[in-house]
Each structure stands twice: as C-alpha cells, then as structure tokens.
Design a protein around this motif. Structure first.
Motif, PDB file in Angstrom:
ATOM      1  N   ALA A 179     -40.623  -0.706 -47.307  1.00  0.00           N
ATOM      2  CA  ALA A 179     -42.076  -0.327 -47.935  1.00  0.00           C
ATOM      3  C   ALA A 179     -41.752   0.707 -49.096  1.00  0.00           C
ATOM      4  N   GLN A 180     -41.201   1.661 -48.509  1.00  0.00           N
ATOM      5  CA  GLN A 180     -40.728   2.967 -49.300  1.00  0.00           C
ATOM      6  C   GLN A 180     -39.887   2.530 -50.476  1.00  0.00           C
ATOM      7  N   LYS A 181     -38.959   1.696 -50.244  1.00  0.00           N
ATOM      8  CA  LYS A 181     -37.984   1.030 -51.357  1.00  0.00           C
ATOM      9  C   LYS A 181     -38.693   0.215 -52.362  1.00  0.00           C
ATOM     10  N   HIS A 182     -39.838  -0.282 -51.848  1.00  0.00           N
ATOM     11  CA  HIS A 182     -40.452  -1.314 -52.792  1.00  0.00           C
ATOM     12  C   HIS A 182     -41.461  -0.420 -53.741  1.00  0.00           C
ATOM     13  N   LEU A 183     -42.012   0.777 -52.850  1.00  0.00           N
ATOM     14  CA  LEU A 183     -42.851   1.430 -53.630  1.00  0.00           C
ATOM     15  C   LEU A 183     -42.316   2.251 -54.750  1.00  0.00           C
ATOM     16  N   ASP A 184     -41.017   2.561 -54.241  1.00  0.00           N
ATOM     17  CA  ASP A 184     -40.002   3.574 -55.597  1.00  0.00           C
ATOM     18  C   ASP A 184     -39.952   2.690 -56.648  1.00  0.00           C
ATOM     19  N   GLU A 185     -39.574   1.427 -56.480  1.00  0.00           N
ATOM     20  CA  GLU A 185     -39.432   0.330 -57.689  1.00  0.00           C
ATOM     21  C   GLU A 185     -40.731   0.108 -58.398  1.00  0.00           C
ATOM     22  N   ILE A 186     -41.854   0.082 -57.757  1.00  0.00           N
ATOM     23  CA  ILE A 186     -43.112  -0.208 -58.147  1.00  0.00           C
ATOM     24  C   ILE A 186     -43.408   0.896 -59.211  1.00  0.00           C
ATOM     25  N   ILE A 187     -43.607   2.217 -58.453  1.00  0.00           N
ATOM     26  CA  ILE A 187     -43.857   3.566 -59.142  1.00  0.00           C
ATOM     27  C   ILE A 187     -43.117   3.680 -60.434  1.00  0.00           C
ATOM     28  N   GLU A 188     -41.544   3.637 -60.209  1.00  0.00           N
ATOM     29  CA  GLU A 188     -40.943   3.560 -61.533  1.00  0.00           C
ATOM     30  C   GLU A 188     -41.211   2.733 -62.742  1.00  0.00           C
ATOM     31  N   THR A 189     -41.568   1.606 -62.625  1.00  0.00           N
ATOM     32  CA  THR A 189     -41.965   0.491 -63.614  1.00  0.00           C
ATOM     33  C   THR A 189     -43.205   1.025 -63.882  1.00  0.00           C
ATOM     34  N   ASP A 190     -44.182   1.151 -63.246  1.00  0.00           N
ATOM     35  CA  ASP A 190     -45.531   1.721 -63.366  1.00  0.00           C
ATOM     36  C   ASP A 190     -45.551   2.929 -64.267  1.00  0.00           C
ATOM     37  N   VAL A 191     -44.816   3.974 -64.072  1.00  0.00           N
ATOM     38  CA  VAL A 191     -45.094   5.106 -64.815  1.00  0.00           C
ATOM     39  C   VAL A 191     -44.232   4.839 -66.060  1.00  0.00           C
ATOM     40  N   LYS A 192     -43.158   4.022 -66.454  1.00  0.00           N
ATOM     41  CA  LYS A 192     -42.586   3.759 -67.426  1.00  0.00           C
ATOM     42  C   LYS A 192     -43.605   2.960 -68.447  1.00  0.00           C
ATOM     43  N   LEU A 193     -44.364   2.028 -67.826  1.00  0.00           N
ATOM     44  CA  LEU A 193     -45.294   1.394 -68.505  1.00  0.00           C
ATOM     45  C   LEU A 193     -46.522   2.457 -69.140  1.00  0.00           C
ATOM     46  N   LEU A 194     -46.923   3.455 -68.116  1.00  0.00           N
ATOM     47  CA  LEU A 194     -47.744   4.575 -68.690  1.00  0.00           C
ATOM     48  C   LEU A 194     -47.229   5.198 -70.064  1.00  0.00           C
ATOM     49  N   SER A 195     -45.844   5.510 -69.778  1.00  0.00           N
ATOM     50  CA  SER A 195     -45.239   6.254 -70.898  1.00  0.00           C
ATOM     51  C   SER A 195     -45.371   5.669 -72.212  1.00  0.00           C
ATOM     52  N   LYS A 196     -45.059   4.174 -72.146  1.00  0.00           N
ATOM     53  CA  LYS A 196     -44.971   3.359 -73.296  1.00  0.00           C
ATOM     54  C   LYS A 196     -46.511   3.407 -74.026  1.00  0.00           C
ATOM     55  N   PHE A 197     -47.296   3.221 -73.030  1.00  0.00           N
ATOM     56  CA  PHE A 197     -48.857   3.377 -73.417  1.00  0.00           C
ATOM     57  C   PHE A 197     -49.189   4.427 -74.072  1.00  0.00           C
ATOM     58  N   ARG A 198     -48.763   5.487 -73.648  1.00  0.00           N
ATOM     59  CA  ARG A 198     -49.127   6.882 -74.298  1.00  0.00           C
ATOM     60  C   ARG A 198     -48.299   6.997 -75.485  1.00  0.00           C
ATOM     61  N   GLN A 199     -47.144   6.454 -75.522  1.00  0.00           N
ATOM     62  CA  GLN A 199     -46.413   6.629 -76.974  1.00  0.00           C
ATOM     63  C   GLN A 199     -47.133   5.743 -78.001  1.00  0.00           C
ATOM     64  N   LYS A 200     -47.828   4.660 -77.591  1.00  0.00           N
ATOM     65  CA  LYS A 200     -48.450   3.823 -78.449  1.00  0.00           C
ATOM     66  C   LYS A 200     -49.787   4.424 -78.812  1.00  0.00           C
ATOM     67  N   LEU A 201     -50.463   5.042 -77.826  1.00  0.00           N
ATOM     68  CA  LEU A 201     -51.769   5.556 -78.200  1.00  0.00           C
ATOM     69  C   LEU A 201     -51.589   6.716 -79.309  1.00  0.00           C
ATOM     70  N   GLN A 202     -50.429   7.381 -78.776  1.00  0.00           N
ATOM     71  CA  GLN A 202     -50.115   8.507 -79.657  1.00  0.00           C
ATOM     72  C   GLN A 202     -49.836   8.043 -81.239  1.00  0.00           C
ATOM     73  N   ASN A 203     -49.047   6.982 -81.259  1.00  0.00           N
ATOM     74  CA  ASN A 203     -48.601   6.467 -82.592  1.00  0.00           C
ATOM     75  C   ASN A 203     -49.822   5.912 -83.250  1.00  0.00           C
ATOM     76  N   ASP A 204     -50.668   5.179 -82.530  1.00  0.00           N
ATOM     77  CA  ASP A 204     -51.794   4.775 -83.268  1.00  0.00           C
ATOM     78  C   ASP A 204     -52.918   5.918 -83.647  1.00  0.00           C
ATOM     79  N   LEU A 205     -52.917   7.201 -83.038  1.00  0.00           N
ATOM     80  CA  LEU A 205     -53.752   8.131 -83.469  1.00  0.00           C
ATOM     81  C   LEU A 205     -53.093   8.871 -84.678  1.00  0.00           C
ATOM     82  N   ILE A 206     -51.766   8.976 -84.612  1.00  0.00           N
ATOM     83  CA  ILE A 206     -51.019   9.350 -86.078  1.00  0.00           C
ATOM     84  C   ILE A 206     -51.272   8.263 -87.142  1.00  0.00           C
ATOM     85  N   GLU A 207     -51.469   7.186 -86.795  1.00  0.00           N
ATOM     86  CA  GLU A 207     -51.550   6.333 -87.961  1.00  0.00           C
ATOM     87  C   GLU A 207     -53.112   6.405 -88.554  1.00  0.00           C
TER      88      GLU A 207
END
Length: 306
Positions: free
Chosen positions: A185-213
C-alpha cells in the motif's frame, strides 16, 4: 470550509465529504473575525452567516458544487484547500487498503508528509471536527462493512450541516477495496502521489501561462487605436490596397500574434474607385477609412499603438 471523513484499514478505504464552498471578499481583519466565529460554531445557519457578514462588510458567495474527493486508480483522495494572496495551501489524504498518506502542499511543493496503516481521519474546521468525532464515537463499529461506514459518514456530515454553514448537506462518498499488504500500500501510494503532484505542477504552470497570456491580451487590447492616423496607401490593385503602417502602429491577428510592426505593410480592402497611392488611412470614431473622403476600409487585423 470542508468536512472530509475517511476510514482506512484492512477492509479498504471509504471517504465521505460535503460539497460546500464559501468565497469571501472584504477587509482582512473583519474576515478573520468572521472565520473565528464560524470555526467556533457561533454562527449556526446560512441566514446568520449572511447577516453577520453584512455587519462586518464582508461579501460572501455560498455554493454546493465542490468536488473534494476523487479516485485515482485504486486510491481515494480527499483535499481541503485555502487560497492566500500568492499561493494556495492544500492538505490531501490518499487512502487505499492497509495504508494512507497525508501531505500538505504550498502551491505544488510538498511541505509535510505522514503515513499510516489504519485510521479514521477527519479534515475540517475546529467545530466540525469536534462534532464529527462525537457522532463517530456513537455510531461507528469496527464490524461494519465499508459501504455501511460510508453511509454513516454521510449521515454524520448531513447532521453537522444543520448546525454550521461551513458544512453543506450535499455529500459525496467513495470507496476502494484493492488487495494490498501494508508494505504494498505504501509503495503504491508513493507512486500515485508522485504522479499526482507532478500533474498539479503542470496544471499550475499552464494556469500561470494562461494568466500571463490573458494579461498580455488585456494590455494589448488597451492599445487598440480608436482614433488617429495609421498609415498610407502604397499600392492599389483593384479593391485590394497595400498600406504601409506609420511608425506608431502595430498590426495583430485575432489571436494577438503580431503580423506587422511600425513602417511595415498590411493588406486592406476598399469599395471605393477613388483610391490613390499616398492616401492617408485613419481611424475615426472607431471606423477604418480614408482620411480624404471617409470611404470605408476593411481588414482582418487589429491595429494598436506601438
């Protein structure tokens, strides 16, 4: 403004949440006072909240469409968040069979993390958490099925919503029952969280770029010429004119991509049969025309001050 209740153990993970969202606008000090009263349970209804907000000159917006829990693969995720002036603070719980992890983030950066194998976990303000703990101690039994636990959590959230406007009566319940040992369970959660936080980072970057544009578009829109000279005709080919922009004018397309800078050429069209090389092109009363006779011109460009 949330209440999330989660059970994690050998049976799986079940999570319930309300859908209440409250947005505030107004004086920071008055807002802090209003929140203190809400979290202490002194304000017990939406009507009281509306009246108290008016007294403190705070504007509020209540809604019941917040999706605070979701599933990622065979993991249930719950999130509460608060928006500051510059960053959003998030607290998340990820749960599956025999394991959970709780992380806190500022933006998309993890600031704290802890984990466990089994627990009942509550996210919420001071009053809502205290009420939920009382009701769980009365109604919950370890022998209950996962689905019935979810039903009890939903009932608890609905009951608490009757005594505080910080919790809504609309409830979501999600559960997952994969087969994992605590280590898996902990190994799987580590993998899920790593991917999920990366997606959040990409979303925030897109949002920031959209705001700049968007900021760029607003700035350019403020420079649209509604009065004055923009250039001169340098070539006439039937109804098609080649116009050289003056040194103060720039041309953009509909997506704000620059097509021609100062002293560069653009194409315009006319219905007039009396256009000569050297005729001045102007905008008068927001209409594009020839200065000499006000005959209308058309073009698929946006003319702005340089």
């Amino acid at each position: 403004m949330s209440l999330i209740i989660a059970y994690i153990g050998k049976k799986g993970c079940v999570m319930a949440s309300d859908k209440r969202k409250i947005a505030y606008f107004g004086n920071k000090d008055n807002l802090a006072q209003l929140e203190d009263e809400l979290y202490a349970g002194k304000i017990t209804s939406e009507e009281e909240l509306t009246n108290r907000a008016q007294e403190l000159d705070i504007q509020i917006k209540l809604s019941s469409d917040g999706n605070k829990i979701s599933t990622i693969d065979d993991v249930v995720r719950g999130e509460v968040s608060s928006k500051g002036a510059f960053e959003t603070k998030r607290k998340r719980i990820y749960g599956t069979t025999n394991g959970y992890q709780i992380i806190e983030l500022i933006g998309s950066n993890i600031t704290s993390k802890n984990s466990g194998e089994k627990a009942i976990i509550i996210f919420g303000n001071k009053y809502a958490k205290a009420e939920a703990e009382k009701l769980i101690s009365k109604k919950w039994k370890s022998s209950l099925s996962l689905k019935y636990m979810g039903d009890i959590f939903a009932e608890i959230i609905k009951e608490i919503s009757k005594s505080t406007p910080t919790v809504g009566g609309e409830v979501d319940v999600l559960l997952k029952q994969p087969q994992y040992t605590p280590q898996e369970a902990q190994k799987h959660l580590d993998e899920i969280i790593e991917t999920d936080v990366k997606l959040l980072s990409k979303f925030r970057q897109k949002l920031q770029n959209d705001l700049i544009e968007k900021s760029r578009e607003i700035e350019l829109a403020s420079k649209i010429i509604d009065e004055g000279s923009v250039g001169k005709v340098i070539n006439v080919d039937g109804k098609m004119l080649e116009v050289k922009l003056n040194d103060k004018t720039v041309a953009y397309d509909g997506n704000w991509k620059e097509l021609a800078g100062p002293n560069e050429n653009v194409i315009m069209f006319t219905e007039s049969d009396d256009v000569k090389v050297g005729d001045e092109v102007v905008i008068e009363g927001e209409d594009l025309c020839l200065k000499k006779d006000k005959s209308s011109l058309k073009c698929n460009i946006i003319l702005c001050n340089a």
